[in-house]
Design a protein around this motif. Structure first.
Motif, short mmCIF file in Angstrom:
data_model
loop_
_atom_site.label_atom_id
_atom_site.label_comp_id
_atom_site.label_asym_id
_atom_site.label_seq_id
_atom_site.Cartn_x
_atom_site.Cartn_y
_atom_site.Cartn_z
N TYR A 1 52.29 64.09 91.18
CA TYR A 1 52.77 62.71 91.33
C TYR A 1 51.66 61.83 91.90
CZ TYR A 1 55.50 58.72 92.93
OH TYR A 1 55.96 57.45 93.15
N GLY A 2 50.95 62.35 92.91
CA GLY A 2 49.87 61.59 93.53
C GLY A 2 48.75 61.27 92.55
N LEU A 3 48.42 62.20 91.67
CA LEU A 3 47.39 61.96 90.67
C LEU A 3 47.76 60.80 89.76
CD1 LEU A 3 46.42 65.61 89.63
CD2 LEU A 3 44.87 63.90 90.62
N VAL A 4 49.02 60.79 89.34
CA VAL A 4 49.49 59.69 88.48
C VAL A 4 49.35 58.36 89.20
CG1 VAL A 4 51.51 58.69 87.34
CG2 VAL A 4 51.04 61.14 87.13
N GLU A 5 49.74 58.31 90.48
CA GLU A 5 49.67 57.05 91.21
C GLU A 5 48.23 56.61 91.48
OE1 GLU A 5 52.20 55.06 91.55
OE2 GLU A 5 53.19 56.64 90.40
N GLU A 6 47.33 57.56 91.71
CA GLU A 6 45.91 57.22 91.88
C GLU A 6 45.36 56.60 90.61
OE1 GLU A 6 43.54 57.49 94.46
OE2 GLU A 6 45.34 57.67 95.69
N ARG B 1 47.11 55.15 88.25
CA ARG B 1 47.78 53.85 88.05
C ARG B 1 47.08 52.76 88.86
NH1 ARG B 1 52.66 52.38 86.34
NH2 ARG B 1 52.77 50.94 88.10
N ALA B 2 46.76 53.09 90.12
CA ALA B 2 46.14 52.10 91.00
C ALA B 2 44.76 51.68 90.50
CB ALA B 2 46.04 52.67 92.42
N ALA B 3 44.06 52.61 89.84
CA ALA B 3 42.70 52.31 89.36
C ALA B 3 42.69 51.66 87.99
CB ALA B 3 41.88 53.60 89.32
N VAL C 1 38.25 60.07 79.39
CA VAL C 1 37.33 59.05 78.88
C VAL C 1 35.93 59.68 78.85
CG1 VAL C 1 36.37 56.77 79.23
CG2 VAL C 1 38.73 57.23 79.90
N PRO C 2 35.38 59.96 77.66
CA PRO C 2 34.09 60.64 77.57
C PRO C 2 32.90 59.71 77.86
CG PRO C 2 34.87 60.10 75.38
CD PRO C 2 35.95 59.68 76.33
N GLY C 3 31.75 60.32 78.02
CA GLY C 3 30.51 59.54 78.16
C GLY C 3 30.17 59.18 79.58
N ARG C 4 29.02 58.49 79.71
CA ARG C 4 28.53 58.07 81.02
C ARG C 4 29.54 57.13 81.69
NH1 ARG C 4 23.50 57.87 83.45
NH2 ARG C 4 23.19 56.17 84.95
N GLY C 5 29.85 57.40 82.94
CA GLY C 5 30.81 56.56 83.65
C GLY C 5 32.25 56.85 83.28
N GLY C 6 32.47 57.92 82.52
CA GLY C 6 33.82 58.26 82.08
C GLY C 6 34.60 58.99 83.16
N GLY C 7 35.71 59.54 82.77
CA GLY C 7 36.58 60.23 83.71
C GLY C 7 37.97 60.35 83.13
N TRP C 8 38.98 60.03 83.93
CA TRP C 8 40.36 60.08 83.48
C TRP C 8 41.04 58.75 83.78
CZ3 TRP C 8 43.12 64.12 81.13
CH2 TRP C 8 42.39 65.29 80.92
N SER C 9 41.90 58.32 82.86
CA SER C 9 42.63 57.07 83.06
C SER C 9 44.06 57.24 82.58
CB SER C 9 41.95 55.92 82.28
OG SER C 9 42.07 56.14 80.88
N ILE C 10 44.87 56.21 82.84
CA ILE C 10 46.28 56.23 82.46
C ILE C 10 46.68 54.85 81.97
CG2 ILE C 10 47.18 55.55 84.73
CD1 ILE C 10 49.43 57.61 84.29
N ASP C 11 47.66 54.81 81.06
CA ASP C 11 48.19 53.53 80.60
C ASP C 11 49.29 53.11 81.57
OD1 ASP C 11 49.31 51.36 79.36
OD2 ASP C 11 49.74 52.36 77.46
N PRO C 12 49.04 52.10 82.41
CA PRO C 12 50.03 51.73 83.44
C PRO C 12 51.31 51.16 82.86
CG PRO C 12 48.26 50.11 83.36
CD PRO C 12 47.85 51.25 82.46
N GLU C 13 51.28 50.68 81.60
CA GLU C 13 52.47 50.07 81.02
C GLU C 13 53.51 51.11 80.61
OE1 GLU C 13 51.50 47.44 77.89
OE2 GLU C 13 50.35 46.06 79.15
N THR C 14 53.11 52.38 80.54
CA THR C 14 54.05 53.42 80.12
C THR C 14 54.46 54.33 81.26
OG1 THR C 14 52.21 54.86 79.47
CG2 THR C 14 53.15 53.45 77.77
N THR C 15 54.16 53.94 82.50
CA THR C 15 54.60 54.70 83.66
C THR C 15 55.26 53.75 84.65
OG1 THR C 15 52.45 54.41 84.76
CG2 THR C 15 52.74 56.39 83.43
N LEU C 16 56.06 54.31 85.54
CA LEU C 16 56.77 53.50 86.53
C LEU C 16 56.04 53.48 87.86
CD1 LEU C 16 60.45 54.68 85.92
CD2 LEU C 16 59.44 52.48 85.26
N PRO C 17 56.07 52.36 88.55
CA PRO C 17 55.51 52.31 89.91
C PRO C 17 56.42 53.08 90.85
CG PRO C 17 56.63 50.27 89.41
CD PRO C 17 56.64 51.07 88.14
#
Length: 237
Positions: free
Chosen positions: A8-13, A15-17, A55-71
């Motif tokens: 749950y915390g990973l999802v919220e992190e 979302r915040a980013a 997200v591949p490449g330089r400066g990549g990582g992991w992201s989430i679509d905030p519009e499809t998750t709940l706060p």
């Protein structure tokens, strides 16, 4: 922190980013675990259908679509206890029981303080005799309703007569602890109610069903006075 809370915390992190991505190393530092653990957790979230992506490449990582998750949802102790009691009544024969269980896990993981304590204390005081329910039948009914598709049933009525039906689902009716699939029966060319625990087999056909008016199918039946449950009425159009 247990794994459920960390997921749950990973999802919220994320979302915040959003829309920025976060690296596995940053997330590992935040949750004080190894990068391998974070990578495994993120893969678990993906498999569960959470809209996280790499997200591949330089400066990549992991992201989430905030519009499809709940706060985060902040519950009072009474609200948390009410949800705990309601979810305790969901057994294997209840439609969408699987989704209810995962929702309960997410709610529990997100709660802190008095709400969390109240929910856990009440949960420890509730027991239930397991109900028997065919998961394949329940899943077929759920998917047919969600996708508005035609369903083929093998059904045994109250008199013990077995028959095969092709139906167009319109909705679900709950009464006296029983669940009924309300549908247009092509075999009988009329609206019918099928008690879920009397359905011997259910197979989706993939054929799109015509839109059916639930109130219209109930008209003239013993369930003509059915109304939306109070908790769901504000959600209904």
């Amino acid at each position: 922190m247990n794994r459920t809370a960390r997921l749950y915390g990973l999802v919220e992190e994320l979302r915040a980013a959003a829309p920025r991505s976060l690296t596995v190393a940053v997330l590992a530092t935040r949750f004080e675990v190894s990068t391998r653990t974070v990578q495994r957790d993120l893969q678990t979230l993906m498999q569960a259908g959470v809209p996280v992506r790499s997200v591949p490449g330089r400066g990549g990582g992991w992201s989430i679509d905030p519009e499809t998750t709940l706060p985060p949802i902040h519950l009072t102790a009474d609200e948390a206890s009410a949800l705990t009691a309601a979810l305790a009544a969901v057994d294997a024969a209840t439609p969408y029981a699987g989704a209810a269980r995962t929702a309960a896990q997410k709610i529990t993981a997100s709660m802190t303080g008095p709400a969390s304590a109240a929910a856990r204390e009440l949960a420890a005081r509730i027991v239930a005799l397991p109900a028997r329910g065919d998961a394949a039948i329940r899943t077929a009914v759920e998917q047919s309703l969600a996708g508005n598709t035609v369903l083929r049933l093998s059904y045994t009525d109250a008199a013990g007569h077995a028959s095969d039906r092709v139906v167009e689902p319109a909705g679900l009716l709950t009464a006296d602890g029983r669940w009924y699939l309300i549908a247009w029966c092509r075999t009988r060319r009329a609206g019918r109610g099928f008690r879920l625990d009397r359905i011997a087999a259910a197979a989706p056909t993939g054929e799109r069903a015509q839109p059916r008016d639930l109130a219209g199918l109930l008209r003239g039946s013993a369930a003509v006075g059915a109304v939306h449950p109070a908790a769901l009425a504000p959600l209904a159009p």
